[in-house]
Design a protein around this motif. Structure first.
Motif, mmCIF file in Angstrom:
data_model
loop_
_atom_site.group_PDB
_atom_site.id
_atom_site.type_symbol
_atom_site.label_atom_id
_atom_site.label_comp_id
_atom_site.label_asym_id
_atom_site.label_seq_id
_atom_site.Cartn_x
_atom_site.Cartn_y
_atom_site.Cartn_z
ATOM 1 N N GLN A 12 13.703 -9.662 -8.459
ATOM 2 C CA GLN A 12 13.295 -11.016 -8.828
ATOM 3 C C GLN A 12 12.495 -11.656 -7.703
ATOM 4 O O GLN A 12 12.684 -11.330 -6.521
ATOM 5 N N VAL A 117 7.929 -7.190 -9.214
ATOM 6 C CA VAL A 117 8.581 -8.468 -8.895
ATOM 7 C C VAL A 117 8.449 -9.372 -10.114
ATOM 8 O O VAL A 117 7.335 -9.713 -10.525
ATOM 9 N N SER A 118 9.583 -9.757 -10.655
ATOM 10 C CA SER A 118 9.576 -10.613 -11.840
ATOM 11 C C SER A 118 9.666 -12.081 -11.433
ATOM 12 O O SER A 118 10.336 -12.428 -10.463
ATOM 13 N N SER A 119 8.998 -12.917 -12.189
ATOM 14 C CA SER A 119 8.987 -14.352 -11.879
ATOM 15 C C SER A 119 10.126 -15.074 -12.565
ATOM 16 O O SER A 119 10.818 -14.519 -13.414
#
Length: 119
Positions: A12, A117-119
């Motif tokens: 994340q 990488v997730s927002s």
């Protein structure tokens, strides 16, 4: 020299990840090492490098203050500690070896490890 990168995965935004790259052969301690990355649809770009002794490090402006490169010559391994990850850090990360230790002639490349990488 054969390079094997590992440690990628899904994280994340704001999180951390440590990449490792293990090299075969007995000459690892003579090589400068680097990390590059390539995002989908973009050119490969420099991320960080470290001298053979570990005494000098360099970073792209985009990762300075967030990423740390280090090495353990006894383990033939170079690391990339990534903190404060952002979605724009999403890429395949490649480790590479520079036999000239400082001239930026990266002659050996690992297979890459995906960091998302997730927002």
């Amino acid at each position: 020299v054969q390079l094997q990168a590992s440690g990628g995965g899904l994280v994340q935004a704001g999180g951390s990840r440590r990449l490792s790259c293990t090299a075969s052969g007995r000459t690892f301690s003579n090589y400068g090492m680097g990390w590059f990355r390539q995002a989908l649809g973009k050119e490969r770009e420099f991320v960080a490098s470290i001298s053979a002794s570990g005494g000098s490090t360099y970073y792209a402006d985009s990762v300075k203050g967030r990423f740390t490169i280090s090495r353990d010559n006894a383990k033939n391994t170079v690391y990339l500690q990534m903190n404060g990850l952002k979605p724009e850090d999403t890429a395949v990360y490649y480790c590479t070896a520079d036999p000239t230790d400082g001239k930026g002639l990266y002659s050996y490349w690992g297979q890459g490890t995906q960091v998302t990488v997730s927002s």
